[in-house]
Motif scaffolding. Structure first.
Motif, short mmCIF file in Angstrom:
data_model
loop_
_atom_site.label_atom_id
_atom_site.label_comp_id
_atom_site.label_asym_id
_atom_site.label_seq_id
_atom_site.Cartn_x
_atom_site.Cartn_y
_atom_site.Cartn_z
N LYS A 1 0.85 -1.20 0.00
CA LYS A 1 0.00 0.00 0.00
C LYS A 1 0.88 1.25 0.00
O LYS A 1 1.26 1.74 -1.05
N SER A 2 1.26 1.75 1.16
CA SER A 2 2.05 2.99 1.21
C SER A 2 3.55 2.74 1.07
O SER A 2 4.32 3.68 0.89
N GLY A 3 3.98 1.48 1.17
CA GLY A 3 5.40 1.17 1.07
C GLY A 3 5.63 -0.31 1.26
O GLY A 3 4.68 -1.08 1.50
N TYR A 4 6.89 -0.73 1.19
CA TYR A 4 7.18 -2.17 1.21
C TYR A 4 6.89 -2.81 2.57
O TYR A 4 6.78 -4.04 2.66
N GLN A 5 6.75 -2.01 3.64
CA GLN A 5 6.42 -2.55 4.95
C GLN A 5 4.92 -2.51 5.24
O GLN A 5 4.49 -2.93 6.31
N ASP A 6 4.14 -2.01 4.31
CA ASP A 6 2.69 -1.85 4.49
C ASP A 6 2.00 -2.80 3.51
O ASP A 6 1.78 -2.46 2.35
N LEU A 7 1.66 -4.00 4.00
CA LEU A 7 1.18 -5.06 3.13
C LEU A 7 -0.34 -5.20 3.19
O LEU A 7 -0.97 -4.89 4.19
#
Length: 262
Positions: A31-37
């Motif tokens: 979603k907002s970045g690679y840590q936001d799944l």
């Protein structure tokens, strides 16, 4: 069927489906970045919960993580849904994730349910009736001295490692408590406080669907929570959260580590 009974049935059904789920790499998105799944199971689980609630209570407002709010401005109760709280854990571990459902009438809490899916264990509370894990009553710990306290932090880099105005105080707190743990699920970490398995919780960023069920369970178990300024947590927007096993512990931490006036 009344709201609590419906919510319990839906949460348990959703958990049963998630326990049997199998996830392919092409079903994981950022979603907002690679840590936001987010996965297809987040979306399908929220759709399942929304459908069940809307069919039974079409006048109610539904606020969830994956889709826009439904019936905003209506006069019914408001449901806060996190279909998978701890998606990274779901993807990487297939444990330590939860289905979280909270229901409020305005600013009045009605009930909260948090299902630790893989355990499995259902944490729940109805306002004024205590907190439970399955059928066992819950109460927060009686530890009050800082050196006895276990601190839980769902996002260690953002809360303790990245620079921010509260960093120095929170790092000092982390050094002086008995230990620091990170489970990676706001809902489950609030339930750990309710069960007496942790004593403090802090995060710089929590969304309404993350905490609006767990906060009811924690309060019914004897705990207390607020934002970092000591104010009532807003129901409708992202906020920092500080939670503790008792109001006096919360007050101590704010005064000693966050610069609150005594």
């Amino acid at each position: 069927m009344e709201r609590f009974a419906l919510a319990r049935e839906l949460v348990l059904q959703a958990g049963a489906a998630l326990r049997e789920s199998r996830l392919r790499e092409d079903e994981i998105q950022h979603k907002s970045g690679y840590q936001d799944l987010v996965t297809r199971w987040d979306k399908e689980t929220e759709q399942f919960l929304r459908r069940g609630i809307s069919e039974a209570f079409p006048q109610d407002i539904i606020v969830g993580e994956e889709y826009p709010a439904a019936n905003e401005g209506a006069e019914g109760c408001t449901w806060y849904l996190d279909p998978i709280d701890g998606t990274t854990n779901f993807v990487s571990q297939h444990r330590n994730y939860a289905v979280s459902v909270g229901c409020w009438r305005g600013e009045e809490p009605l009930f909260g349910l948090v299902l630790d899916v893989e355990r499995p264990a259902l944490y729940w509370a109805q306002a004024g009736s205590g907190a439970f894990r399955d059928g066992t009553p819950l109460h927060t710990s009686r530890r009050r001295e800082v050196q006895e306290l276990l601190l839980t932090v769902p996002g260690v880099p953002r809360t303790l490692l990245n620079p921010h105005p509260r960093q120095e105080g929170l790092l000092r707190l982390a050094r002086e408590v008995r230990g620091v743990r990170s489970l990676g699920s706001v809902a489950l970490e609030l339930c750990a406080l309710a069960a007496g398995e942790a004593d403090l919780f802090v995060t710089l960023r929590s969304c309404p669907w993350d905490h609006n069920a767990g906060r009811i369970i924690l309060a019914e178990a004897g705990g207390s929570l607020c934002d970092l300024e000591g104010e009532f947590l807003p129901l409708d927007r992202r906020t920092p959260v500080l939670a503790a096993n008792a109001p006096e512990t919360l007050r101590l931490v704010r005064e000693r580590y966050l610069g609150a006036a005594e």
